[in-house]
Motif scaffolding. Structure first.
Motif, PDB file in Angstrom:
ATOM      1  N   PRO A 232       0.824  -1.221   0.000  1.00  0.00           N
ATOM      2  CA  PRO A 232       0.000   0.000   0.000  1.00  0.00           C
ATOM      3  C   PRO A 232       0.854   1.265   0.000  1.00  0.00           C
ATOM      4  O   PRO A 232       0.383   2.330   0.384  1.00  0.00           O
ATOM      5  CB  PRO A 232      -0.779  -0.135   1.320  1.00  0.00           C
ATOM      6  N   VAL A 233       2.116   1.121  -0.403  1.00  0.00           N
ATOM      7  CA  VAL A 233       3.041   2.267  -0.407  1.00  0.00           C
ATOM      8  C   VAL A 233       3.745   2.341  -1.751  1.00  0.00           C
ATOM      9  O   VAL A 233       3.840   1.349  -2.478  1.00  0.00           O
ATOM     10  CB  VAL A 233       4.105   2.149   0.711  1.00  0.00           C
ATOM     11  N   GLY A 248       9.313   7.321   4.525  1.00  0.00           N
ATOM     12  CA  GLY A 248       9.561   8.059   3.287  1.00  0.00           C
ATOM     13  C   GLY A 248       8.738   7.558   2.110  1.00  0.00           C
ATOM     14  O   GLY A 248       8.834   8.095   1.012  1.00  0.00           O
ATOM     15  N   PHE A 249       7.930   6.507   2.327  1.00  0.00           N
ATOM     16  CA  PHE A 249       7.035   6.033   1.267  1.00  0.00           C
ATOM     17  C   PHE A 249       5.800   6.928   1.188  1.00  0.00           C
ATOM     18  O   PHE A 249       5.427   7.593   2.167  1.00  0.00           O
ATOM     19  CB  PHE A 249       6.558   4.601   1.562  1.00  0.00           C
ATOM     20  N   TRP A 250       5.152   6.898   0.004  1.00  0.00           N
ATOM     21  CA  TRP A 250       3.913   7.640  -0.192  1.00  0.00           C
ATOM     22  C   TRP A 250       2.730   6.693  -0.094  1.00  0.00           C
ATOM     23  O   TRP A 250       2.770   5.574  -0.608  1.00  0.00           O
ATOM     24  CB  TRP A 250       3.925   8.347  -1.551  1.00  0.00           C
ATOM     25  N   ARG A 251       1.660   7.153   0.583  1.00  0.00           N
ATOM     26  CA  ARG A 251       0.452   6.346   0.819  1.00  0.00           C
ATOM     27  C   ARG A 251      -0.774   7.147   0.448  1.00  0.00           C
ATOM     28  O   ARG A 251      -0.754   8.381   0.494  1.00  0.00           O
ATOM     29  CB  ARG A 251       0.309   5.990   2.310  1.00  0.00           C
ATOM     30  N   LEU A 252      -1.877   6.441   0.178  1.00  0.00           N
ATOM     31  CA  LEU A 252      -3.162   7.118   0.028  1.00  0.00           C
ATOM     32  C   LEU A 252      -3.658   7.489   1.421  1.00  0.00           C
ATOM     33  O   LEU A 252      -3.454   6.721   2.371  1.00  0.00           O
ATOM     34  CB  LEU A 252      -4.168   6.196  -0.666  1.00  0.00           C
ATOM     35  N   GLY A 257     -10.184   4.813   0.066  1.00  0.00           N
ATOM     36  CA  GLY A 257     -10.159   3.443  -0.458  1.00  0.00           C
ATOM     37  C   GLY A 257      -8.724   2.979  -0.616  1.00  0.00           C
ATOM     38  O   GLY A 257      -7.781   3.734  -0.342  1.00  0.00           O
ATOM     39  N   GLU A 258      -8.566   1.738  -1.034  1.00  0.00           N
ATOM     40  CA  GLU A 258      -7.226   1.156  -1.087  1.00  0.00           C
ATOM     41  C   GLU A 258      -7.015   0.435  -2.411  1.00  0.00           C
ATOM     42  O   GLU A 258      -7.896  -0.300  -2.864  1.00  0.00           O
ATOM     43  CB  GLU A 258      -7.096   0.142   0.055  1.00  0.00           C
TER      44      GLU A 258
END
Ligand SMILES: C[S@@+](CC[C@H](N)C(=O)[O-])C[C@H]1O[C@@H](n2cnc3c(N)ncnc32)[C@H](O)[C@@H]1O
Length: 270
Positions: A232-233, A248-252, A257-258
């Motif tokens: 999820p990243v 440092g990862f980007w996430r919603l 929602g996923e």
């Protein structure tokens, strides 16, 4: 090379100086030391110390040099002359003995000899390739018997989503082809993924590949898939609503929602 690949190569040549000066790549800090690979990339690559490693689509060499700093005998390959010359410069400046080869990925067997313990590629690679079957064969060609192929990449489902309108709060939604037809999708925009404000008009040609296309390309080339995971990243900010996490990862953000944003895969050549 077909006209789309040639146009992409010129685009990458124009992006190299922008990326070298960008905060995203932070070359100044990298010259002082350190490793540009993130947790997912390091896990997928495994322990590279003492191993020969081929890095496909290496851009201007930060990750290749990072593998060399981790003890690999590292070779990076990329079709952008500007990227390769910058990679060689960076290796010289950092005193790291990494080797770089200029070649379109499917033509690499004509430009590079040898077999490698590890073949690695990551983050923004497969969408630049019209057909993954020759890519799979090139990976199999360069792997030594028992060697390891590792990829960490944006998930094909994620690449089918977009938020390209003016509403910053808009939830990304499916807007592009997921299944390959062989025809490219062309995107025109300002800036680059590493510097949204860069003074450049970018026109890129990309090819969608389904998750099954990725797996089939590797299986058909004779590789055995050892592990596969969806995450999820993502390593870059693909949608404006994304938030950065502690790693440092980007996430919603919560509430939109996923979808799987990236995947890791390890395969071996029996
Ligand atoms: C997003 S970068 C990936 C590298 C790495 N993740 C990074 O951020 O430094 C994609 C690289 O693929 C290269 N590339 C694109 N199409 C290619 C092709 N057909 N053959 C070889 N290299 C290609 C580009 O020149 C670029 O350096």
């Amino acid at each position: 090379m077909n006209e789309y690949l040639e146009a992409n190569r010129k685009l990458w040549d124009s992006w190299v100086p922008i990326h070298v000066g960008s905060e995203f790549y932070d070359v100044e800090a990298f010259r002082r030391g350190g490793i540009s690979l993130d947790r997912l990339e390091l896990e997928a690559a495994g322990d590279v110390a003492g191993k020969s490693l081929l890095h496909l689509q290496c851009h201007f060499g930060k990750d290749t040099i990072s593998f060399a700093r981790l003890g690999a005998s590292a070779t990076g390959a990329d079709f952008s002359p500007a990227a390769i010359s910058q990679a060689r410069r960076l290796a010289g400046e950092t005193g790291v003995p990494a080797r770089f080869v200029e070649s379109e990925v499917t033509a690499l067997p004509d430009h590079l000899d040898g077999r490698f313990d590890v073949v690695f590629t990551s983050n923004g690679v497969i969408g630049w390739l019209p057909d993954l079957r020759p890519w799979g064969r090139v990976i199999a060609h360069f792997l030594a018997s028992g060697g390891r192929f590792a990829i960490v990449e944006g998930h094909p489902v994620m690449f089918a989503f977009d938020d390209d309108d003016d509403d910053v709060n808009r939830t990304p939604r499916p807007q592009h082809r997921y299944f390959a037809t062989g025809e490219p999708l062309t995107f025109a925009y300002r800036g680059t993924y590493a510097d949204f404000d860069a003074d450049v008009d970018s026109v890129e040609h990309g090819w969608p590949h389904s998750m099954a296309d990725v797996l089939s390309a590797l299986l058909d080339a004779g590789l055995r898939i050892e592990s596969f995971a969806e995450h999820p990243v993502l390593a870059w900010k693909a949608f404006r609503c994304m938030e950065r996490d502690d790693e440092g990862f980007w996430r919603l953000p919560p509430g939109v929602g996923e979808i799987p944003l990236s995947f890791s895969l390890v395969a071996c050549k029996p």
